[in-house]
Design a protein around this motif. Structure first.
Motif, PDB file in Angstrom:
ATOM      1  N   GLY A   1       0.778  -1.228   0.000  1.00  0.00           N
ATOM      2  CA  GLY A   1       0.000   0.000   0.000  1.00  0.00           C
ATOM      3  C   GLY A   1       0.811   1.279   0.000  1.00  0.00           C
ATOM      4  N   LYS A   2       2.134   1.144  -0.104  1.00  0.00           N
ATOM      5  CA  LYS A   2       2.995   2.328  -0.079  1.00  0.00           C
ATOM      6  C   LYS A   2       3.816   2.420  -1.359  1.00  0.00           C
ATOM      7  CE  LYS A   2       3.446   2.733   4.930  1.00  0.00           C
ATOM      8  NZ  LYS A   2       4.388   2.919   6.061  1.00  0.00           N
ATOM      9  N   GLU A   3       4.347   3.590  -1.605  1.00  0.00           N
ATOM     10  CA  GLU A   3       5.211   3.776  -2.770  1.00  0.00           C
ATOM     11  C   GLU A   3       6.595   3.191  -2.484  1.00  0.00           C
ATOM     12  OE1 GLU A   3       3.303   7.862  -4.673  1.00  0.00           O
ATOM     13  OE2 GLU A   3       5.357   7.840  -3.927  1.00  0.00           O
ATOM     14  N   ARG A   4       7.273   2.875  -3.579  1.00  0.00           N
ATOM     15  CA  ARG A   4       8.640   2.390  -3.436  1.00  0.00           C
ATOM     16  C   ARG A   4       9.512   3.542  -2.915  1.00  0.00           C
ATOM     17  NH1 ARG A   4      10.884  -1.410  -8.151  1.00  0.00           N
ATOM     18  NH2 ARG A   4       8.810  -2.228  -7.649  1.00  0.00           N
ATOM     19  N   GLU A   5      10.344   3.219  -1.914  1.00  0.00           N
ATOM     20  CA  GLU A   5      11.157   4.264  -1.304  1.00  0.00           C
ATOM     21  C   GLU A   5      12.629   3.887  -1.304  1.00  0.00           C
ATOM     22  OE1 GLU A   5      10.098   4.919   2.768  1.00  0.00           O
ATOM     23  OE2 GLU A   5      10.788   2.953   3.443  1.00  0.00           O
ATOM     24  N   PHE A   6      13.446   4.915  -1.336  1.00  0.00           N
ATOM     25  CA  PHE A   6      14.890   4.756  -1.345  1.00  0.00           C
ATOM     26  C   PHE A   6      15.383   4.249   0.003  1.00  0.00           C
ATOM     27  CE2 PHE A   6      19.234   5.645  -2.296  1.00  0.00           C
ATOM     28  CZ  PHE A   6      19.778   6.211  -1.153  1.00  0.00           C
ATOM     29  N   VAL A   7      16.385   3.373  -0.034  1.00  0.00           N
ATOM     30  CA  VAL A   7      17.003   2.861   1.195  1.00  0.00           C
ATOM     31  C   VAL A   7      18.475   3.274   1.264  1.00  0.00           C
ATOM     32  CG1 VAL A   7      17.646   0.791   2.479  1.00  0.00           C
ATOM     33  CG2 VAL A   7      15.427   0.899   1.326  1.00  0.00           C
ATOM     34  N   ALA A   8      19.237   2.928   0.222  1.00  0.00           N
ATOM     35  CA  ALA A   8      20.676   3.213   0.244  1.00  0.00           C
ATOM     36  C   ALA A   8      21.236   3.174  -1.170  1.00  0.00           C
ATOM     37  CB  ALA A   8      21.410   2.200   1.118  1.00  0.00           C
ATOM     38  N   ALA A   9      22.377   3.858  -1.355  1.00  0.00           N
ATOM     39  CA  ALA A   9      23.059   3.842  -2.651  1.00  0.00           C
ATOM     40  C   ALA A   9      24.558   3.837  -2.424  1.00  0.00           C
ATOM     41  CB  ALA A   9      22.649   5.048  -3.493  1.00  0.00           C
ATOM     42  N   ILE A  10      25.294   3.357  -3.424  1.00  0.00           N
ATOM     43  CA  ILE A  10      26.744   3.250  -3.303  1.00  0.00           C
ATOM     44  C   ILE A  10      27.403   3.550  -4.635  1.00  0.00           C
ATOM     45  CG2 ILE A  10      26.746   0.765  -3.820  1.00  0.00           C
ATOM     46  CD1 ILE A  10      28.983   0.503  -1.667  1.00  0.00           C
ATOM     47  N   SER A  11      28.559   4.208  -4.573  1.00  0.00           N
ATOM     48  CA  SER A  11      29.310   4.533  -5.788  1.00  0.00           C
ATOM     49  C   SER A  11      30.011   3.301  -6.330  1.00  0.00           C
ATOM     50  CB  SER A  11      30.340   5.614  -5.471  1.00  0.00           C
ATOM     51  OG  SER A  11      31.293   5.120  -4.534  1.00  0.00           O
ATOM     52  N   TRP A  12      30.567   3.428  -7.531  1.00  0.00           N
ATOM     53  CA  TRP A  12      31.212   2.285  -8.161  1.00  0.00           C
ATOM     54  C   TRP A  12      32.405   1.798  -7.342  1.00  0.00           C
ATOM     55  CZ3 TRP A  12      36.297   2.073  -9.702  1.00  0.00           C
ATOM     56  CH2 TRP A  12      36.983   3.283  -9.743  1.00  0.00           C
ATOM     57  N   SER A  13      33.099   2.693  -6.693  1.00  0.00           N
ATOM     58  CA  SER A  13      34.274   2.295  -5.912  1.00  0.00           C
ATOM     59  C   SER A  13      33.910   1.786  -4.536  1.00  0.00           C
ATOM     60  CB  SER A  13      35.218   3.480  -5.759  1.00  0.00           C
ATOM     61  OG  SER A  13      34.641   4.462  -4.920  1.00  0.00           O
TER      62      SER A  13
ATOM     63  N   SER B   1      27.231  -2.249   0.598  1.00  0.00           N
ATOM     64  CA  SER B   1      28.592  -2.496   0.139  1.00  0.00           C
ATOM     65  C   SER B   1      28.526  -3.191  -1.225  1.00  0.00           C
ATOM     66  CB  SER B   1      29.362  -3.350   1.138  1.00  0.00           C
ATOM     67  OG  SER B   1      28.748  -4.616   1.300  1.00  0.00           O
ATOM     68  N   ARG B   2      29.682  -3.273  -1.881  1.00  0.00           N
ATOM     69  CA  ARG B   2      29.690  -3.937  -3.178  1.00  0.00           C
ATOM     70  C   ARG B   2      31.018  -4.648  -3.395  1.00  0.00           C
ATOM     71  NH1 ARG B   2      28.650   0.628  -7.511  1.00  0.00           N
ATOM     72  NH2 ARG B   2      28.911  -1.096  -8.981  1.00  0.00           N
ATOM     73  N   ASP B   3      30.956  -5.693  -4.189  1.00  0.00           N
ATOM     74  CA  ASP B   3      32.138  -6.470  -4.563  1.00  0.00           C
ATOM     75  C   ASP B   3      32.163  -6.490  -6.089  1.00  0.00           C
ATOM     76  OD1 ASP B   3      34.052  -8.398  -5.180  1.00  0.00           O
ATOM     77  OD2 ASP B   3      33.518  -9.647  -3.464  1.00  0.00           O
ATOM     78  N   ASN B   4      32.916  -5.584  -6.677  1.00  0.00           N
ATOM     79  CA  ASN B   4      32.878  -5.438  -8.133  1.00  0.00           C
ATOM     80  C   ASN B   4      33.370  -6.671  -8.889  1.00  0.00           C
ATOM     81  OD1 ASN B   4      31.657  -2.941  -8.121  1.00  0.00           O
ATOM     82  ND2 ASN B   4      33.576  -1.797  -8.169  1.00  0.00           N
ATOM     83  N   PRO B   5      34.450  -7.326  -8.445  1.00  0.00           N
ATOM     84  CA  PRO B   5      34.847  -8.551  -9.163  1.00  0.00           C
ATOM     85  C   PRO B   5      33.745  -9.598  -9.210  1.00  0.00           C
ATOM     86  CG  PRO B   5      36.614  -7.801  -7.764  1.00  0.00           C
ATOM     87  CD  PRO B   5      35.397  -6.971  -7.405  1.00  0.00           C
ATOM     88  N   LYS B   6      32.901  -9.603  -8.185  1.00  0.00           N
ATOM     89  CA  LYS B   6      31.791 -10.560  -8.156  1.00  0.00           C
ATOM     90  C   LYS B   6      30.515  -9.959  -8.729  1.00  0.00           C
ATOM     91  CE  LYS B   6      33.352 -13.204  -4.126  1.00  0.00           C
ATOM     92  NZ  LYS B   6      32.996 -13.686  -2.765  1.00  0.00           N
TER      93      LYS B   6
ATOM     94  N   THR C   1      28.443  -7.935  -7.424  1.00  0.00           N
ATOM     95  CA  THR C   1      27.429  -8.152  -6.394  1.00  0.00           C
ATOM     96  C   THR C   1      27.389  -6.966  -5.441  1.00  0.00           C
ATOM     97  OG1 THR C   1      27.724 -10.546  -6.516  1.00  0.00           O
ATOM     98  CG2 THR C   1      26.646  -9.674  -4.547  1.00  0.00           C
ATOM     99  N   VAL C   2      26.175  -6.595  -5.050  1.00  0.00           N
ATOM    100  CA  VAL C   2      25.950  -5.543  -4.075  1.00  0.00           C
ATOM    101  C   VAL C   2      25.246  -6.164  -2.869  1.00  0.00           C
ATOM    102  CG1 VAL C   2      24.837  -3.324  -3.638  1.00  0.00           C
ATOM    103  CG2 VAL C   2      25.739  -3.833  -5.894  1.00  0.00           C
ATOM    104  N   TYR C   3      25.575  -5.670  -1.688  1.00  0.00           N
ATOM    105  CA  TYR C   3      25.009  -6.218  -0.455  1.00  0.00           C
ATOM    106  C   TYR C   3      24.297  -5.130   0.344  1.00  0.00           C
ATOM    107  CZ  TYR C   3      28.486  -9.786  -1.593  1.00  0.00           C
ATOM    108  OH  TYR C   3      29.234 -10.724  -2.239  1.00  0.00           O
ATOM    109  N   LEU C   4      23.358  -5.565   1.152  1.00  0.00           N
ATOM    110  CA  LEU C   4      22.729  -4.682   2.130  1.00  0.00           C
ATOM    111  C   LEU C   4      22.666  -5.437   3.445  1.00  0.00           C
ATOM    112  CD1 LEU C   4      21.378  -1.891   2.499  1.00  0.00           C
ATOM    113  CD2 LEU C   4      19.176  -3.055   2.228  1.00  0.00           C
ATOM    114  N   GLN C   5      23.527  -5.048   4.373  1.00  0.00           N
ATOM    115  CA  GLN C   5      23.519  -5.617   5.717  1.00  0.00           C
ATOM    116  C   GLN C   5      22.522  -4.836   6.548  1.00  0.00           C
ATOM    117  OE1 GLN C   5      25.206  -8.292   7.062  1.00  0.00           O
ATOM    118  NE2 GLN C   5      23.979  -7.925   8.895  1.00  0.00           N
TER     119      GLN C   5
END
Length: 128
Positions: A42-54, A71-76, A78-82
């Protein structure tokens, strides 16, 4: 074909933790901005977090600051959200998204229309 696939969602008690993953394929996102959004019923999609390429620059919604870590692991590719100290109000479907532009502290970080690719979402439910 570009794909973002989220995983790691589930049911957890308030105060608990979860780690979401977003695996990207079909493109190397190592130079793009990656973000996490969420949408509760029932709610709009909302922003949580963002990360730069590095990974050196991050930005969080006030509601999750100090509890969530992106966080992110560029070789993989993959982006994570703890997510720690989870609250019932964190219950939502969580989406990973890719913006094909460099990170910038501007309004576009929180704007869903600025992200070109989206995952299918993963459900996070926090019980009280």
């Amino acid at each position: 074909q570009v794909q973002l696939v989220e995983s790691g969602g589930g049911l957890v008690q308030a105060g608990g933790s979860l780690r979401l993953s977003c695996a990207a394929s079909g493109r190397t996102f190592s130079s793009d901005t990656m973000g996490w959004f969420r949408q509760a019923p029932g709610k709009e999609r909302e922003f949580v977090a963002a990360i730069s390429w590095s990974g050196g620059s991050t930005y969080y919604a006030d509601s999750v600051k100090g509890r969530f870590t992106i966080s992110r692991d560029n070789p993989k590719n993959t982006v994570y959200l703890q997510m720690d100290s989870l609250k019932p109000e964190d219950t939502a479907v969580y989406y990973c998204a890719a913006m094909l532009r460099p990170f910038s502290y501007s309004g576009r970080l929180t704007n869903t229309r600025q992200y070109e690719y989206w995952g299918q979402g993963t459900q996070v439910t926090v019980s009280s």
